[in-house]
Enzyme design. Sequence first.
Site: not given
Length: 602
Positions: A128, A271, A290, A307, A311-312, A326, A391
């Site tokens: 990003r 996003k 988030h 990130s 989390k994932t 997410d 990704r």
Amino acid sequence: MMANQEKKVPYVELLKSESGVASSASSTHSVTSSHSQGSIHVSGTTTPIPSHVHSHYPQQSHPGIHHKAYHPDPEVMYHDTGIDYNHVLMNRNASVAKLYEDALRYEEGSIISSAGALVTSSGSKTGRSPKDKRIVDEPSTSADIWWGPVNTKLSEHAFLINHERAVDYLNTRERLYVFDGYAGWDTKYRIKIRVVCARAYHCLFMRNMLIRPTDEELENYGEPDFTILNAGAFPANRYTTGMTSNTSVSINFKRREMVILGTEYAGEMKKGVFTIMHYLMPKAGVLSLHSSANLGDSGVTVFFGLSGTGKTTLSADPRRHLIGDDEHCWSDTGIFNIEGGCYAKCIDLSAQKEPEIFGAIRFGSVLENVVLDEDTRLVDYMDGSLTENTRCAYPIEYIPNALIPCISGHPTNIIMLTCDAFGVLPPVSKLTPAQAMYHFISGFTAKMAGTEEGVTEPEATFSACFGQPFLVLHPTKYATMLAEKIQHHKADVWLINTGWTGGAYGKTGQRISLKYSRGIIDAIHSGELKKAKYQTYPIFDLQIPETIPGIPDEVLNPATAWRGSAQEYDQAVKRLAQLFKENFTKYQDEASSEVIAAGPKI
């Protein structure tokens, strides 16, 4: 514990107030055509594709295929955007196979992996561009927005210049892709999102990330609540007022539009939708988060984290149902996922460590910027030569134990994940309500040496609400709502460090074992950790368990796990505590004395 929550606004009324009009229930014009059509059929007429467009490769559907799609009159669908439907072939909600075919045929660098995923490149931008994000400053929304480090003002005039630039580019394409989908699984709060783009890869990406409508929903889709115009292959004009580069990602809440120029990184769309929800949902009395979330016998668990914190990975548990990886919302009835898919980091991915994610990479998934063998098409997930930010985007139903629809009750446990590269924070701590607010507003993690140019030692990063780049309102607004919900639903809150123990990264420390992190979370879910005996961790005043089965006791306390000198340990603890205090000064004027006191004490 913060300022009082503002009055909730009925959602239909909210859309009226934000846009000036309510969304229509359905379109009054409709046509039918194949997803892989060779022409557009409107009211009995046919607009042929120019004969020079790959005439050797038939564009029409195979005669043995019987399917239907719903296409409102293009003139009605796109009149507000300025797209010249007479000269552009529109592919609306095209099938996965059609998008594969077009990506392979028209987009350089597109390949099919050995597992069947579409491998593609996002070009020079592999992440990003937060410095190029803008929100339009206009009277109906300006007073609500948290202007400053995240949200930079853009004039309405400059936005219209970017809008016209995007439309002019899209109108030069021979074909465009449109995806009409939803953000938010709870139908009471879901938002209709329309994506208009020039790349099949971008359309497939958003087909995975948005919630896919049924045939009936698509037929009655009507006007979108928000439209994304992705002209990312075309640069912004650097001399347009407000531009700092040839990349621009701008949102106009009044026009309900997002315009992308100068970046083909698909994550900007994902996003962007999250940013939109961060504005609209709190105004409807719903907390946007988030976070990932899953469901098991112990109830719902929500995982906050930036990130690289896990989390994932940690929410993809084969013994629990995945709600999402997410982006979520917490309403008066419970948790619901914003998205229809997952967007997982692939660097160092393996079937052994993350079998659910590894198995989701198949036909229909999009792999970005990975390196693969030229002959076998096997992906080398260890290779970060193109970018460390490799990704994969895949539909959530590709996770075998996904909860469909992605909606559940109120959380029993809230886990705040941090990757502490200083080796100071404990692997797990039980937080008081005030501490929960303090750490939620702080949103701490750390960058490691080598991850970015110029970073030579661990660098503290504070991202408010564990998602600062996507916040639209002031962080204390979200924190206030979270505090009220935690108190009302009596959720337990935990701080889990998935970073370093025994010392700092690059020195005497080593990464906390994923096995230990999973063991800690298992103990939370079983209720065992709630009943454990605790000791106080000085300076940060955190409550840490004395023992957890399967995890060495010394690992649980950073003081006993430290492999360097006692002096180095004391310095590291005080240094991190000071960084926390300095960061929180930005929020002290809005925070209560109880929350301020919940921080570290030097």
